[in-house]
Design an enzyme around this catalytic site. Structure first.
Site, PDB file in Angstrom:
ATOM      1  N   HIS A  96       8.063  32.027  -1.559  1.00 52.50           N
ATOM      2  CA  HIS A  96       9.155  31.073  -1.356  1.00 52.50           C
ATOM      3  C   HIS A  96       9.329  30.569   0.075  1.00 52.50           C
ATOM      4  O   HIS A  96       9.771  29.449   0.275  1.00 52.50           O
ATOM      5  CB  HIS A  96      10.464  31.696  -1.854  1.00 52.50           C
ATOM      6  CG  HIS A  96      11.613  30.739  -1.986  1.00 52.50           C
ATOM      7  ND1 HIS A  96      11.486  29.499  -2.559  1.00 52.50           N
ATOM      8  CD2 HIS A  96      12.917  30.862  -1.642  1.00 52.50           C
ATOM      9  CE1 HIS A  96      12.654  28.903  -2.561  1.00 52.50           C
ATOM     10  NE2 HIS A  96      13.546  29.694  -2.009  1.00 52.50           N
ATOM     11  N   HIS A 135       9.750  25.444  -7.768  1.00 50.04           N
ATOM     12  CA  HIS A 135       9.158  24.130  -8.005  1.00 50.04           C
ATOM     13  C   HIS A 135       8.605  23.980  -9.415  1.00 50.04           C
ATOM     14  O   HIS A 135       8.156  22.890  -9.772  1.00 50.04           O
ATOM     15  CB  HIS A 135       8.062  23.844  -6.971  1.00 50.04           C
ATOM     16  CG  HIS A 135       8.604  23.423  -5.641  1.00 50.04           C
ATOM     17  ND1 HIS A 135       8.640  22.119  -5.222  1.00 50.04           N
ATOM     18  CD2 HIS A 135       9.162  24.152  -4.643  1.00 50.04           C
ATOM     19  CE1 HIS A 135       9.186  22.053  -4.015  1.00 50.04           C
ATOM     20  NE2 HIS A 135       9.512  23.281  -3.639  1.00 50.04           N
ATOM     21  N   ASP A 159       3.094  31.110  -2.516  1.00 46.91           N
ATOM     22  CA  ASP A 159       3.087  29.669  -2.819  1.00 46.91           C
ATOM     23  C   ASP A 159       1.711  29.065  -2.547  1.00 46.91           C
ATOM     24  O   ASP A 159       1.088  29.345  -1.510  1.00 46.91           O
ATOM     25  CB  ASP A 159       4.102  28.942  -1.932  1.00 46.91           C
ATOM     26  CG  ASP A 159       5.525  29.409  -2.153  1.00 46.91           C
ATOM     27  OD1 ASP A 159       5.723  30.603  -2.443  1.00 46.91           O
ATOM     28  OD2 ASP A 159       6.440  28.581  -2.017  1.00 46.91           O
TER      29      ASP A 159
END
Length: 792
Positions: free
Chosen positions: A707, A564, A494
């Site tokens: 994640h 997202h 991420d």
């Protein structure tokens, strides 16, 4: 010590047979086709198809559809893609031969339903034959030798499965070639200096002699093919000539199993050829011929054929050869097997330590380099003679660029050789890349980037971003739902709009700095595991730069989807607000940048597989994901449905949202209370048992996912068979965590590179306490789960 074990098979047992094929495919299954059954003088040729589940030890007849091959034996089969095999040639009994059609069996739709198709071929074919071999070294399907019904032959043919129309091409090799033979074997070397080479061994000659020579088929950079004879060290005992045997490569070792010689009833050893040292070793063996064999991890399985004590009655026994036990008498080969096991797991405690970077296990060395230098310009008859005793090597041979179906995969050498030898990766066209160049030249500033304020006006206009999205989406649409990538590759977790962290990674550990001297795009691919936007305050810089790089290098930059990358999520976690404030737009407008970027997100792939061994996805495998093919079958554009009503919708939620359980001692499927406080049961945690079963079913060795914020930037789970990587430091300004990128080297060693939080006083889109109460950041994952903290 017993190196051999009988496997007690269950289910719909096939008849005992010989002259069949067993092909190991994904989903943890081996596919049996054809062969001959019966007793002496009463043999019957079959055309049935069975699957054998490696986990449950269950046989099951495959329900076949389409145009199936007619019954045959002494044919050849090979796996060409996930759950797809091809069949060619064979004998049909009574002196007749099978047609020269190429048959494809597709098992992707269901576990035990197969679709047979005759592959349309134009031009001349190799012709009818039996006792030949069929191998696949991407993208080339290669047929060699066999008997035409009149005599053994030594011709070699190939098909490039990427080029349409499908056409057989006879390889006209100017080098010395193997003599004509039938009932030989051929396998693909999977590691070391001969990696990717087709190696043929043994067989029976035209004058009925059992052969003991080994030959490697290689392809040069200019497209030429040639044969090279494997050197055998004179002081070592050479193998006994044999035919109707089988061979398999384990790492850089060729295992020769069973077969028979010119002497009736002569027993044979398992002979192992080390392509790195040119030495043969011998070990006790089961006695079998006209059988088939396949490899799973460090076990070789042998099915069917004849045993020496009953050479006229075929057997239906499956025997397992434990290589860890078999190779114990040889310390060098035991060590090599240990390297193979290490590569299978892809990760060790040493290589995962941020303080320690173990020495590379690259197979290149001074001996190989000297061999390469001596070979340059040398006549063919001076290469690989016994006196030279050079390693059996693929040096000076460029591995071709391959494609799986609908997906280009660039074959990579090690970093140094790639920089010197690999063809430059070019943009799709200069016209298409003008806008991408503009974004890259502005935003890819790893050494001089400016820490922009969170409300600063974005440097590009909305129409420029939409134009970039149009070009990026056109590239992404042409690539599959599951990408296929090669190592070496850098894997990012991420980023969450923390553009400054991305620039720090590029500055410290290398970047795709276009046209710059610091660029390493020729040496590494880049894989980003989703969650490019939200939380941080520079989602626009982050996503625009990544999309521009994707346009510029469509086969080197890989973007997969995170949870997202979803309009229902990034509408409330920062990206929508950033577009509104920095672009002055209404995100609810269908023509807005926010809407256009989210339409692109619906085309992003959900997973990537590296070197056929490592699956990378954003969240996890959850409760529904069992096979990679299930991801491949998902259709795009894909909207994430959060109020799950179908198994397919649950599958998508599992891939994007699920997490591992809190420790290796927590098994099964558990509620994910932090992500699913309402208790809908849609978001779950999965235990180490799920990880292990998934890897076995899909013939994989590692899961890499993102994640979850992890304090050290990366963390192991399931005894190292799952890795979490997170690349945003000090997540949401609250967790003080490090960020990491995983560098996956050519030998599949993983080396994490870390960055640590800086005192940049960078705010984010959810900084105020009222917003934090509505959408708090997920608490970080801790190595010591007993000390796991909770953030309210």
């Amino acid at each position: 010590m017993n190196n051999f074990e009988k496997v007690d098979a269950l289910g719909q047992l096939p008849q005992a047979r010989f002259g069949h094929t067993i092909t190991y495919i994904a989903k943890g299954k081996a596919i049996l086709f054809g062969g001959a059954t019966g007793d002496t003088g009463k043999y019957s040729i079959t055309g049935d198809t069975f699957s054998f589940d490696m986990q449950t030890k269950q046989w099951k007849r495959v329900e076949v559809q389409g145009t199936a091959p007619n019954p045959r034996a002494a044919h050849a089969a090979v796996c060409v893609d996930i759950n797809q095999i091809v069949i060619y040639g064979g004998a049909t009994g009574g002196g007749s031969l099978a047609s020269d059609d190429l048959y494809l069996l597709d098992l992707r739709s269901a576990d035990d339903i197969g679709q047979w198709t005759v592959v349309p071929v134009v031009g001349t074919t190799p012709g009818r034959r039996y006792g030949h071999t069929l191998t696949f070294t991407k993208p080339f399907l290669i047929a060699f030798g066999g008997n035409t019904g009149q005599e053994p032959v030594n011709d070699c043919w190939c098909v490039n499965v990427e080029k349409s129309p499908i056409t057989w091409m006879r390889l006209e090799c100017k080098s010395e070639q193997p003599i004509a033979r039938v009932y030989h074997s051929a396998s693909i070397c999977t590691n070391g200096s001969a990696n990717g080479m087709v190696v043929a061994f043994g067989g029976r000659s035209n004058d009925q002699q059992a052969l003991n020579d080994a030959w490697g088929l290689r392809r040069h950079r200019d497209g030429r093919w040639d044969w090279v004879k494997a050197p055998y060290k004179l002081e070592k005992e050479q193998p006994i000539g044999r035919y109707q045997h089988s061979t398999l490569f384990v790492y850089s070792m060729l295992f020769v199993i069973g077969g028979r010689t010119g002497n009736v009833g002569e027993t044979l050893t398992i002979d192992v050829y080390d392509t790195e040292t040119s030495e043969w070793s011998k070990f006790n063996s089961i006695q079998r011929f006209r059988h088939s064999s396949w490899l799973v991890d460090t076990n070789i399985f042998v099915y069917g054929g004849f045993e020496l004590d009953s050479p006229n009655i075929p057997t239906d026994i499956i025997s397992k050869i434990n290589l860890n036990k078999l190779l114990l008498p040889s310390e060098p080969l035991t060590n090599k097997l240990g390297q193979y096991q290490h590569a299978q797991r892809n990760v060790s405690p040493q290589s995962l330590s941020p303080q320690m970077s173990p020495a590379s296990t690259d197979t290149s060395n001074s001996s190989l380099n000297n061999s390469l230098m001596q070979k340059k310009g040398a006549p063919n008859n001076q290469i690989n003679t016994q006196k030279q005793q050079k390693p059996f090597t693929q040096n000076q041979v460029e591995k071709p660029s391959f494609k799986f179906i609908n997906q280009a995969i660039v074959a990579e050498e090690s970093r140094d050789s790639k920089v010197q030898n690999k063809k430059q990766r070019l943009p799709q066209s200069a016209q298409d890349n003008n806008i991408a160049h503009l974004f890259i030249n502005t935003l890819l500033q790893p050494k001089t980037f400016i820490n922009l304020q969170e409300n600063a006006k974005f440097l590009f206009q909305a129409q420029h971003i939409i134009m970039l999205c149009d070009q990026a989406e056109a590239v992404i649409k042409e690539q599959p739902m599951v990408l296929r990538c090669k190592a070496p590759i850098k894997i990012f977790g991420d980023i969450h709009g923390q553009y400054s962290d991305l620039m720090r990674f590029f500055d410290l550990w290398g970047s795709p700095f276009v046209d710059g001297k610091d660029s390493d795009i020729e040496a590494f691919d880049y894989l980003f595991l989703g969650d490019f936007v939200d939380r941080g305050n520079h989602s626009l810089e982050t996503i625009c730069l990544l999309l521009a790089l994707k346009v510029r290098y469509p086969e080197s930059i890989h973007l997969i989807r995170g949870n997202h990358e979803d309009k229902w999520i990034n509408n409330g976690f920062g990206f929508s607000e950033e577009c509104a404030q920095r672009l002055g737009e209404d995100p609810n407008d269908d023509d807005s940048v926010f809407a256009r970027v989210n339409r692109l997100f619906e085309w992003l792939p959900l997973a990537a597989i590296v070197e056929d061994k490592i699956i990378c996805l954003h969240g996890g495998i959850g409760s529904q994901l069992n096979y990679v093919a299930e991801i491949e079958n998902l259709q795009r554009p894909l909207e994430v449905i959060h109020e799950v009503t179908t198994p397919e919708q649950q599958l998508v939620v599992d891939i994007l949202w699920s997490d591992p359980t809190d420790s290796d001692q927590d098994f099964g499927i558990q509620p994910n209370i932090i992500r699913d406080p309402a208790g809908t049961g849609n978001i779950v945690k999965f235990g180490p048992d799920r990880v292990i079963n998934f890897l076995i079913k899909n013939s994989l060795s590692l899961i890499i996912r993102a994640h979850e914020c992890v304090m050290d930037g990366f963390e192991r789970f399931a005894a190292g068979q799952l890795l979490t990587v997170f690349s945003a430091t000090d997540y949401c300004g609250r967790h003080k965590n490090a960020g990491a990128v995983l560098i996956l080297k050519r030998n599949l060693e993983i080396v994490p590179k870390l960055i640590y939080p800086q005192n940049l006083n960078a705010h984010n889109w959810i900084e105020d306490e009222e917003t934090l109460k509505k959408r708090p950041p997920t608490p970080p994952r801790w190595k010591n789960q007993g000390q796991r903290r909770s953030y309210e």
